[in-house]
Design an enzyme around this catalytic site. Structure first.
Site, PDB file in Angstrom:
ATOM      1  N   TYR A  44       7.171   4.393  -1.095  1.00  0.00           N
ATOM      2  CA  TYR A  44       6.851   3.072  -1.631  1.00  0.00           C
ATOM      3  C   TYR A  44       5.348   3.035  -1.910  1.00  0.00           C
ATOM      4  O   TYR A  44       4.609   3.903  -1.453  1.00  0.00           O
ATOM      5  CB  TYR A  44       7.205   1.972  -0.632  1.00  0.00           C
ATOM      6  CG  TYR A  44       8.682   1.758  -0.403  1.00  0.00           C
ATOM      7  CD1 TYR A  44       9.652   2.268  -1.273  1.00  0.00           C
ATOM      8  CD2 TYR A  44       9.134   1.031   0.694  1.00  0.00           C
ATOM      9  CE1 TYR A  44      11.007   2.060  -1.059  1.00  0.00           C
ATOM     10  CE2 TYR A  44      10.482   0.814   0.921  1.00  0.00           C
ATOM     11  CZ  TYR A  44      11.408   1.339   0.044  1.00  0.00           C
ATOM     12  OH  TYR A  44      12.749   1.121   0.267  1.00  0.00           O
ATOM     13  N   SER A  45       4.895   2.023  -2.620  1.00  0.00           N
ATOM     14  CA  SER A  45       3.463   1.951  -2.894  1.00  0.00           C
ATOM     15  C   SER A  45       2.665   1.865  -1.594  1.00  0.00           C
ATOM     16  O   SER A  45       1.556   2.393  -1.498  1.00  0.00           O
ATOM     17  CB  SER A  45       3.123   0.781  -3.818  1.00  0.00           C
ATOM     18  OG  SER A  45       3.566  -0.439  -3.262  1.00  0.00           O
ATOM     19  N   GLU A  46       3.231   1.198  -0.565  1.00  0.00           N
ATOM     20  CA  GLU A  46       2.623   1.207   0.767  1.00  0.00           C
ATOM     21  C   GLU A  46       3.690   1.167   1.851  1.00  0.00           C
ATOM     22  O   GLU A  46       4.774   0.618   1.660  1.00  0.00           O
ATOM     23  CB  GLU A  46       1.652   0.039   0.974  1.00  0.00           C
ATOM     24  CG  GLU A  46       0.267   0.231   0.410  1.00  0.00           C
ATOM     25  CD  GLU A  46       0.065  -0.466  -0.918  1.00  0.00           C
ATOM     26  OE1 GLU A  46      -0.966  -0.222  -1.558  1.00  0.00           O
ATOM     27  OE2 GLU A  46       0.965  -1.228  -1.317  1.00  0.00           O
ATOM     28  N   THR A  47       3.326   1.733   2.997  1.00  0.00           N
ATOM     29  CA  THR A  47       4.109   1.643   4.233  1.00  0.00           C
ATOM     30  C   THR A  47       3.159   1.216   5.334  1.00  0.00           C
ATOM     31  O   THR A  47       2.025   1.696   5.394  1.00  0.00           O
ATOM     32  CB  THR A  47       4.739   3.009   4.597  1.00  0.00           C
ATOM     33  OG1 THR A  47       5.662   3.392   3.573  1.00  0.00           O
ATOM     34  CG2 THR A  47       5.472   2.945   5.925  1.00  0.00           C
ATOM     35  N   HIS A  76       0.185  -6.935  -0.360  1.00  0.00           N
ATOM     36  CA  HIS A  76       1.613  -7.099  -0.061  1.00  0.00           C
ATOM     37  C   HIS A  76       2.010  -6.484   1.277  1.00  0.00           C
ATOM     38  O   HIS A  76       2.926  -7.004   1.934  1.00  0.00           O
ATOM     39  CB  HIS A  76       2.472  -6.603  -1.240  1.00  0.00           C
ATOM     40  CG  HIS A  76       2.997  -5.219  -1.153  1.00  0.00           C
ATOM     41  ND1 HIS A  76       2.282  -4.106  -1.538  1.00  0.00           N
ATOM     42  CD2 HIS A  76       4.199  -4.759  -0.736  1.00  0.00           C
ATOM     43  CE1 HIS A  76       3.020  -3.028  -1.360  1.00  0.00           C
ATOM     44  NE2 HIS A  76       4.188  -3.386  -0.874  1.00  0.00           N
TER      45      HIS A  76
END
Length: 304
Positions: A44-47, A76
């Protein structure tokens, strides 16, 4: 050891919209290298990784990883992580306080009939503005020309309130749709003044895309090259702070609703507010709704 995780779609009130986030709840004992490998696996774009707070007065230490590196702050991931923790909490709290690389990040929790309906972060750092770029140089990053860039309100420039982005305004919604990342030009311009990503927007928003007052897109470096992000809270709140800094209003609260991800099939709604006093920015905020998607556990080889 079984480690729990929950995934959520952030800045949306419907499944399969917004920006995806994985929240690893039992991150204690993980090394930085392991966290990076897990974030790359989720892709994902971030974790985010939730750890016990270093100071018991706070609610958690939160570390944020993209598929390629750890970052000091992001939008987010904070909104989504707060949504997850608040939804799980036995004793509801109106506010959570996260320890992050960029500093302490407060996140307000809004409930309706006991259910968490949205969360809103406060940017951890004051607005930082860097020297402007030429319209041609900035436009080249997204395969546009200088004529597509609108400079009446501000020149393209790097701004940040905890994480830095190249921000630029486009003349039209059509130009926003037409933009594509140009890897060669991108590599010549970024990174610059701490910015590795480009966030661009237009005020030319069709009525059908209400309640948005701006439409935006964002290109970033991912594990497989340049990718598009469907909702970027840290860039949006930085841009909102820039707009407020340019606004002649001396006292009060400036609110703005921004759409992102519409052109990639993951519509997102980000709501910002910036407070000013005596002509100076007091605080900048961004928030929105979230939807829980999946939950599960994983065990790393060799653990437990």
């Amino acid at each position: 050891m079984q480690r729990r995780y929950i995934t959520v779609d952030v800045f949306t009130d419907r499944a399969f919209g917004g920006n995806q986030l994985a929240v690893v709840l039992d991150a204690g004992g993980l090394t930085t290298a392991q966290m990076q490998a897990i974030a790359t696996e989720f892709n994902y774009s971030e974790t985010t990784f939730v750890l016990p707070p270093r100071d018991k007065a706070n609610d958690a230490e939160v570390r944020i990883f993209t598929p390629v590196l750890e970052i000091a702050f992001a939008g987010h991931p904070n909104v989504g992580t707060a949504f997850v923790l608040a939804s799980m909490a036995k004793e509801p709290k109106p506010r959570l306080l996260f320890e992050e690389k960029a500093g302490l990040v407060p996140v307000e929790v809004v409930r309706d009939q006991g259910r968490v309906v949205r969360t809103e972060l406060t940017a951890p750092q004051p607005l930082e503005r860097h020297a402007p770029l030429s319209a041609a140089e900035a436009a080249s990053c997204i395969s546009l020309t200088a004529g597509d860039i609108k400079t009446d309100n501000h020149a393209p420039q790097v701004v940040g309130v905890g994480n830095s982005f190249l921000v630029m305004e486009l003349h039209s919604r059509e130009a926003l749709k037409r933009a594509r990342p140009d890897a060669v030009a991108y590599g010549k311009v970024l990174p610059r003044d701490g910015a590795r990503s480009v966030w661009f927007y237009t005020r030319d928003v069709p009525t059908a895309e209400a309640p948005c007052e701006r439409q935006a897109r964002m290109f970033m470096r991912g594990a497989s090259g340049l990718t598009e992000d469907p909702a970027t809270g840290s860039a949006t709140v930085a841009a909102a702070a820039l707009f407020a800094d340019l606004d002649p209003t001396r006292d009060g609260e400036l609110k703005l609703t921004v759409g992102q991800g519409f052109d990639m099939g993951r519509p997102s709604i980000l709501r910002t507010r910036v407070r000013k006093q005596d002509g100076k920015i007091v605080s900048a905020h961004v928030g929105g709704s979230c939807v829980q998607m999946m939950e599960g556990t994983f065990k790393l080889a060799g653990e437990g």
